[in-house]
Every structure is written in C-alpha cells, then in structure tokens.
Design an enzyme around this catalytic site. Structure first.
Site, mmCIF file in Angstrom:
data_model
loop_
_atom_site.group_PDB
_atom_site.id
_atom_site.type_symbol
_atom_site.label_atom_id
_atom_site.label_comp_id
_atom_site.label_asym_id
_atom_site.label_seq_id
_atom_site.Cartn_x
_atom_site.Cartn_y
_atom_site.Cartn_z
ATOM 1 C CG ASP A 153 37.192 -19.208 -17.936
ATOM 2 O OD1 ASP A 153 38.221 -18.911 -18.578
ATOM 3 O OD2 ASP A 153 36.242 -18.412 -17.790
ATOM 4 C CB SER B 254 32.336 -17.021 -18.860
ATOM 5 O OG SER B 254 33.470 -16.892 -18.031
ATOM 6 C CG HIS B 255 32.421 -19.604 -15.191
ATOM 7 N ND1 HIS B 255 32.225 -18.293 -15.531
ATOM 8 C CD2 HIS B 255 31.605 -19.839 -14.141
ATOM 9 C CE1 HIS B 255 31.318 -17.756 -14.706
ATOM 10 N NE2 HIS B 255 30.935 -18.673 -13.869
ATOM 11 C CB THR C 48 31.517 -8.207 -9.223
ATOM 12 O OG1 THR C 48 31.917 -8.575 -7.905
ATOM 13 C CG2 THR C 48 31.792 -9.356 -10.167
ATOM 14 C CB SER D 163 35.055 -15.187 -9.550
ATOM 15 O OG SER D 163 35.176 -13.993 -10.303
ATOM 16 C CE LYS E 201 36.839 -12.931 -15.533
ATOM 17 N NZ LYS E 201 35.812 -11.887 -15.615
ATOM 18 C CG ASP F 253 35.812 -16.620 -21.499
ATOM 19 O OD1 ASP F 253 35.990 -17.243 -20.438
ATOM 20 O OD2 ASP F 253 35.487 -15.422 -21.536
ATOM 21 C CG ASP G 84 37.505 -14.614 -18.742
ATOM 22 O OD1 ASP G 84 37.300 -15.807 -18.403
ATOM 23 O OD2 ASP G 84 36.612 -13.739 -18.705
ATOM 24 N NE ARG G 85 35.211 -16.385 -14.570
ATOM 25 C CZ ARG G 85 34.220 -16.234 -13.711
ATOM 26 N NH1 ARG G 85 34.233 -16.914 -12.582
ATOM 27 N NH2 ARG G 85 33.221 -15.412 -13.942
ATOM 28 N NE ARG H 200 28.158 -15.252 -19.353
ATOM 29 C CZ ARG H 200 29.110 -15.272 -18.440
ATOM 30 N NH1 ARG H 200 28.898 -15.920 -17.293
ATOM 31 N NH2 ARG H 200 30.259 -14.647 -18.626
ATOM 32 C CD GLU I 191 36.735 -11.584 -11.698
ATOM 33 O OE1 GLU I 191 35.888 -10.679 -11.585
ATOM 34 O OE2 GLU I 191 36.714 -12.416 -12.612
#
Length: 595
Positions: free
Chosen positions: A299, A124-125, A380, A401, A412, A301, A303-304, A25, A399
């Site tokens: 988020d 991600s986020h 993690t 987060s 996730k 992508d 996954d959260r 990233r 998790e």
C-alpha cells in the site's frame, strides 16, 4: 534562529473525532487551512513529556504523498521552536511506516543520539493528490503508534490550543543527504537527511536468509513480480529485490513513488491492484502470457501487503497463519522458537506467541493450538500488538486488512511479509530448484488447509457511507443482540441452512499489560457451527464512514476445503446483509470492495 509564538490557532481539527492508531486523516484542502497542521503538531508536543521534546531527536518523514514536502518543512521549524535538538528526515522525505519504526528502534547517530519518536506523514492506503487524502500520526520511542492515553490528550489539546511555537528558519534541502545546522537561543539545531533504505535493509538481512532467497529468485523455474502501487515501497523494492536478492528489474511494477500514486488507489487488494491481479492470471480476461509463480503488492506507506500465487489469491488471514506455521524452520530470526502469536479480535500467547486482530479469521487460533501456543485476540490497531511485543509475549501478528508483522518493529510490515513468504518458498524448494516439481504458493496453502482446516473468509467494505446512517446501523445491531430468539427467527427466515446464533456481543478488550480497556471494538454474532459475523466501523477514511463486514466459516473436512470462497459463504453473506438491513440503512446495494 529566531523563535516566536503564533496565536489565534484554530481548534478541534478532528471535527469531534478522536485520533486513533492511524492518527489524523483528512483531505489535503483541510490540512492546507491556516494553522490546521500546526494545531495537531503543537498539540502533540504538548502531550509529550518535556524530556521527549526538549533536546530530543525526532524522525519526520512519510510515504511521499502530496503535501508531504510542505508538511515536513513546517514540522522541522516547529520542532526547533519547541526545543528539539535534531530532526532526522529520510531522503526526499521518504520513509515507509515500518522503516520509521525500524529507524526509531535501531538507528544511532554519529554522536550516539537515538530517536524518541516520529511524525509519520501518511494516509496509508488512501489515495493521494491535491484533491485526495493526507494524514499524520505520532509514533513513540518503542517505534509503535502513540497509545490511547497520548492520543486522547492530543485530542483534548486540539480543542483548547491558542498558540504554537515555531522558528524562523529557511527551508531545508531534503533531496541531498547531509546535515544542516542552525544556531539559536537553546543551542545548535540539526536536520539530518539520510538514506531512506539503509537501516531497513540492514534489519531485513538480520532476520532472513538472503542467500537462500537469492537462490530461489535466480532459479529459472521461479518467477516473481512486485507492485508498489507507486507508494513508498518503491524506495525499497529495487534495493532489496534487485540489488540484494538478484531479481530482474523487470519484475518490479509501479515502483517509482509518486505524490498521487500514479492516479491510483494504493490499497493492495483484488479491486485496486488491478495490474498485478491481471499479471498473476486473476483478471477477468484470459492472457496468453504465463503468470509468475509469485506476486505481491504494497500500500501507500508499505505497511500492508497482498500475496498472490499463479492464478491464486492468498487471503491475509491464511497468509499470517501460514507464516506462523512455517516460521521456525524457514526464517532464521525465529529459529529458537516463537514467543507467541496474535491476531485482531483473537490472540495467542505463551513462550511462543502469535497475535491477531479480532475481525481476522480464526485460522491462526488453530495453528497456535497445534503448536501448543497461547493466543491473544485484540482490537483492531497495531498498538495493541505493541504492548504484547514489548512484554515479550508476541512474535508474529496479523490483521485481515492485509497487515502482517512481527516483533522486529512495532508496526505491520509489508515487505517483511513478502520476504517471509519467499523464505518459506525457498525452504520448501531447497531440494528441487535444480530438478523436480516446484512447490508453489497454491501447494503451500492447500497443504495448510489439509493440516489445519480452512477458514472460508471474506470482507465487505462499504466506503464513504453517511456517518449518521452508519451509526444507526451499528446501534440497531447492538439492540438486536438483546434477543437471540429474535435474531434466530430472522436468520432462519433468510436461510434455513445456516446454523443458529449462540452468542452475540460488542467486543471489549482489557489489555493484559497495562490494564486499559477498549470498548465498542466491533459487533459479533457467533454461530453454533463456529461461523462468525463481525460488523465494525473503520476509522481509516478521510470523510464519511466505512462499514466493514467480516464473514467467516470453518471447514475441517479435507474434501470440502477446495470450494470457491464466495460460493461457500453465500448463505452467511445473505444472512449478514439481511440481519443488518445493510441496504435499508446505507442505500447501498453492493459493497465498494470485496476481499
């Protein structure tokens, strides 16, 4: 199709930092440097065995953030240059991270082909846009993130690479579903653009009882809203919640995927999901409009997830614990029983298993004990869950987060978590949708606390901290652990009402499946009354360092489980900030985000 080598490739795109589960990233401007993205992609191809590249099928898609379209074309041409047989691309380049995992595991091409891996384009986020973040990671044939052995080899390759392979191909139209074929020295090369949602929707319908959820959503007593934060979850929200489950389209918020996420920060928490938080009655200003009964966010992508009830926030740790406690009776996929559960830095395992990450609250441990399940505590990183799942040891994991999932895929899964909660609500209300009082999200959480006790829990994030200062802080905390007497003198000097520290360590994990050892996974201070402080450096940012501080206190007295979380944890927060000298090391008087 003409194949050729490009020499003079710049090395070491990680700036000395090894990629982990989250991959690489950086800011978009970094990825746009000549040959920068190509370095990572070729280094990845070189790290894989030949049978996973030549003649293989790969997935290339992501969350649609800025630079994704350019990156997809580059990777398609490099795949052809490296002898890949076919590339699958979600329409418009969109696939959520959980959907990529599902496609790898479930999708079969018309010719019987199956994917052996995927390049996922996401940060991600993190924010998106020309001046924001881009990311890329590789997932393996099980649908999960590349293990450390592969990511370490990718890293070493990036330091030595001198050339990459590519093909002289025109750009492929990724907006239209269909197959584009090219001929070349190694035979035919295909790029198939397919519907982004179909495979994932089919999988969700095999897990959950959509009919019972549909009855819940159609009840005038139940109201619902879902915020995709302009991330890729929007590509699935209408299909699942509106077309399949019958929710009103007006219940969807920010569900048009945008390259810059609408200028927002696509992180589903109380700080960044401001519009949803206000709509659910948790904003700073009071609204005369009655909030919905249930709200959720995703988020970038997808996954959260964040779960909210009417004027009520469900912590991620409570969320996974409640899903685990109710899964067998509420979700058909688990009707035969759980294999087990796990969380980060704490995990459960047995014929029925849960898994959680180490910084995650210990709430899942208590559920596992009550359900007679073994428990795993892992570092993690979702790949650690994947090993347990592949071995048949873990059913549900989570998790702190805002990540929750199960063994249906190896990532996730934010929408899965929302459907799990809707399934629990549907089950709890199956007898009273026509009449009687609705069992609410808050009711479910408070009943859970009454049964299992409450883990008061919060996380402080200090984002974009000077990397050197962050490392000095962590080194200080490790050194301090050598003398618990000194630690307890500091603790009692800050707050005399806080229990004494009885154990301190730096978390280390030996994988029970492959025997690999992961060190330096977080610094822990464990207190006599079961409270915990955990300090960890996060690798999910594109620049600087993020220090995450986790604070937890267990309360089993039902008369004391209704306190405000921040009030209950105030003494431990004071100890954590004083013990770590947070402001002295970082110059920060307050965290960037509190969850």
């Amino acid at each position: 199709m003409v194949l050729f080598n490009v020499s003079g490739v710049e090395t070491t795109p990680f700036d000395g930092q090894k990629p982990g589960t989250s991959g690489l990233r950086k800011k978009v401007k970094v990825f746009k440097q000549p040959n920068y993205l190509e370095n990572f992609v070729q280094s990845t191809f070189n790290a894989l065995t030949p049978q996973k590249v030549r003649g293989a099928t790969l997935v290339v898609s992501g969350d649609g953030r800025y630079f994704s379209k350019d990156a997809i074309q580059i990777i398609i041409k490099m795949a052809a240059g490296n002898g890949v047989r076919r590339v699958w691309v979600g329409q418009n380049g969109l696939l959520s991270t959980p959907a990529v995992s599902a496609v790898i595991r479930e999708r079969v091409g018309v010719d019987g082909s199956r994917a052996t891996g995927a390049f996922i384009l996401t940060a991600s986020h993190n924010p998106g846009g020309p001046n924001e973040d881009f990311g890329i990671k590789y997932n393996m044939e099980n649908g999960g993130p590349a293990p450390e052995g592969i990511t370490d080899e990718i890293y070493e390759n990036t330091k030595a690479i001198k050339e990459y392979l590519t093909a002289d191909l025109p750009d492929v139209d990724i907006t239209a579903i269909g197959v584009t074929s090219f001929g070349g020295p190694d035979g035919q090369f295909d790029v198939e653009v397919f519907d982004s949602a179909s495979d994932y929707v089919k999988l969700m319908k095999s897990i959950f009882d959509f009919e019972s959820i549909q009855k819940l959503l159609s009840s005038p007593k139940f109201t619902f809203c879902y915020d995709a934060l302009h991330g890729v979850a929007g590509a699935y929200a209408k299909r699942i919640f509106v077309e399949e489950l019958g929710a009103q389209e007006s219940s969807l918020m920010n569900c048009v995927p945008k390259e810059d996420f609408g200028g927002g920060h696509p992180d589903p928490n109380l700080t960044y999901a401001k519009e949803l938080v206000a709509r659910m009655g948790l904003g700073k200003s009071n609204s005369e409009v009655e909030p919905p009964e249930f709200g959720a966010a995703a988020d970038g992508d997808a996954d959260r997830n964040m779960i909210l009830g009417k004027r009520f926030f469900v912590t991620p740790s409570d969320s996974v614990s409640i899903i685990a406690a109710n899964a067998v009776e509420a979700i058909p996929y688990f009707s035969a029983g759980l294999k087990g559960v796990a969380r980060f830095y704490t995990f459960l395992c047995s014929p029925s298993l849960f898994c959680v990450s180490m910084p995650t609250s210990s709430g899942l441990d208590i559920v596992a004990k009550n359900l007679n399940l073994k428990f795993f505590e892992v570092p993690t990183g979702w790949k650690f869950f994947g090993n347990l799942m592949d071995a048949g040891l873990c059913s549900i994991c989570g998790e702190e987060s805002f990540g929750t999932g199960s063994d249906h895929i190896r990532e996730k899964d934010g929408i899965w978590a929302v459907l799990a909660w809707l399934s629990i609500l549907a089950f709890k209300n199956k007898e009273n949708l026509g009449g009687g009082e609705l069992v609410t999200v808050e009711d479910i959480v408070r009943n859970h606390w009454a049964t299992y006790g409450r883990h008061y829990y919060t996380r402080y994030d200090y984002e974009n901290v000077d990397a050197g200062a962050a490392k000095e802080l962590m080194a200080y905390l490790v050194k301090l652990q050598s003398s618990l007497g000194e630690v307890n003198e500091i603790v009692s000097g800050i707050r005399s009402d806080v229990s004494k520290v009885v154990h301190a360590d730096e978390f280390e994990y030996k994988d029970p499946i492959d025997g690999s050892i992961s060190k330096h996974q977080g610094i822990r201070y464990l207190f006599e009354d079961g409270s915990r402080l955990v300090f960890r450096l996060s690798g999910t940012g594109s620049e600087g360092a993020t220090i995450r501080l986790y604070i937890e206190q267990y309360e089993k007295d039902p008369s004391k489980t209704g306190r405000d979380s921040q009030d209950a944890l105030a003494p431990l927060v004071a100890v954590a900030l004083g013990l770590s000298k947070m402001q002295e090391f970082t110059g920060r008087s307050a965290p960037t985000v509190i969850t």
